[in-house]
Design an enzyme around this catalytic site. Structure first.
Site, PDB file in Angstrom:
ATOM      1  N   ASP A 106      -5.232   2.960  -2.169  1.00  0.00           N
ATOM      2  CA  ASP A 106      -5.822   2.390  -1.253  1.00  0.00           C
ATOM      3  C   ASP A 106      -5.402   2.960   0.200  1.00  0.00           C
ATOM      4  O   ASP A 106      -4.299   3.400   0.701  1.00  0.00           O
ATOM      5  CB  ASP A 106      -5.544   1.061  -1.215  1.00  0.00           C
ATOM      6  CG  ASP A 106      -5.936   0.307  -2.503  1.00  0.00           C
ATOM      7  OD1 ASP A 106      -7.041   1.306  -3.149  1.00  0.00           O
ATOM      8  OD2 ASP A 106      -5.562  -0.561  -2.922  1.00  0.00           O
TER       9      ASP A 106
HETATM   10  N1  URA Z   1      -3.373  -0.329  -7.213  1.00  0.00           N
HETATM   11  C1  URA Z   1      -3.750  -0.658  -5.977  1.00  0.00           C
HETATM   12  O1  URA Z   1      -4.068  -2.106  -5.882  1.00  0.00           O
HETATM   13  N2  URA Z   1      -3.765  -0.076  -4.811  1.00  0.00           N
HETATM   14  C2  URA Z   1      -3.400   1.511  -4.839  1.00  0.00           C
HETATM   15  O2  URA Z   1      -3.455   2.006  -4.164  1.00  0.00           O
HETATM   16  C3  URA Z   1      -2.895   1.971  -6.182  1.00  0.00           C
HETATM   17  C4  URA Z   1      -2.750   1.069  -7.473  1.00  0.00           C
END
Ligand code: URA
Length: 238
Positions: free
Chosen positions: A103
């Site tokens: 993310d």
């Molecule tokens: N899980 C998440 O919620 N975000 C990420 O960036 C990676 C795994």
């Protein structure tokens, strides 16, 4: 033209010493003929077979990036900066892409490559490659949450997560989460499901590949031969 041992070692699957042994055992053919000496020269694009299987010897690039928060895990975006913007121009021309998305606000280990097959294998749940995340949360994780992760959480929208590992750290306000899959926002959604929203998330490792802590946020380097060999072993290509 390059030496055969150099070409094969560059795939990350064998060391030069191992290539020598493969040749000695008569297990390597190139351009339809048995290879007799590891010093023989070929083009990396030639048909080179080990145990009758064609080995892809194209040169791929593998980069470990310490992703900072605030960048998209994408190759390009009209409005926002992406992780590719951290690399020098000549790397950006090589068709590199992130292996699985983090993310925008997630930090940590991101592998960038143009080796589609290895990327696919690293992400496929059936390869059972562990991805380990460090999370800080609101509230504290407890034994019940550990059990829920172990059993496999079904999220509110019906999405079934595979069994995963949750290890509380400190007083429970931080934890390590180990997953073998990578659904959208998965760690955040699993912890939110337990009533413990994530406030900070960082990926520490993917299979045998660990984030190099000497890399500052936004720093990157190419994988070492040993790291690449480790990843190939993780997906059963070794
Ligand atoms: N899980 C998440 O919620 N975000 C990420 O960036 C990676 C795994």
């Amino acid at each position: 033209m390059e030496r055969l041992d150099k070409i094969l070692a560059a795939t990350g699957r064998w060391s030069r010493k191992e290539v020598k042994e493969l040749v000695r055992q008569g297990r390597v053919t190139a351009c339809g003929r048995a290879v007799l000496r590891p010093e023989e020269k070929y083009e990396p694009t030639d048909d080179i077979l080990v145990d009758g299987k064609n080995v892809r010897c194209e040169r791929f690039t593998y980069i470990m990036l310490h992703k900072p928060g605030g960048l998209l895990s994408a190759t390009e975006d009209k409005h926002q900066r992406t992780v590719l913007d951290l690399l020098p121009e000549h790397y950006r021309k090589q068709g590199l892409f992130p292996v699985g998305r983090l993310d925008k606000d997630t930090e940590g280990l991101l592998l960038l490559t143009n080796d589609g097959e290895l990327a696919h294998r690293l992400l496929a749940p059936k390869s059972h490659v562990d991805k380990v995340y460090f999370a800080r949360i609101e509230g504290r994780v407890d034994g019940q949450d550990v059990q829920a992760f172990r059993q496999g959480i079904t999220l509110g929208d019906g999405l079934e997560c595979l069994p995963a590992q949750l290890r509380p750290l400190e007083d429970g306000s931080a934890c390590l989460v180990t997953l073998q899959e990578g659904k959208f926002h998965q760690v955040k959604r699993m912890l939110a499901h337990c009533g413990k929203p994530v406030v900070y998330l960082k990926r520490l490792s993917m299979g045998s590949l660990k984030l190099d802590h000497s890399l500052p946020e936004g720093g990157w380097r190419e994988l070492t031969q040993a790291e690449l060999t480790g990843l190939r072993k993780d997906v059963g290509e070794g």
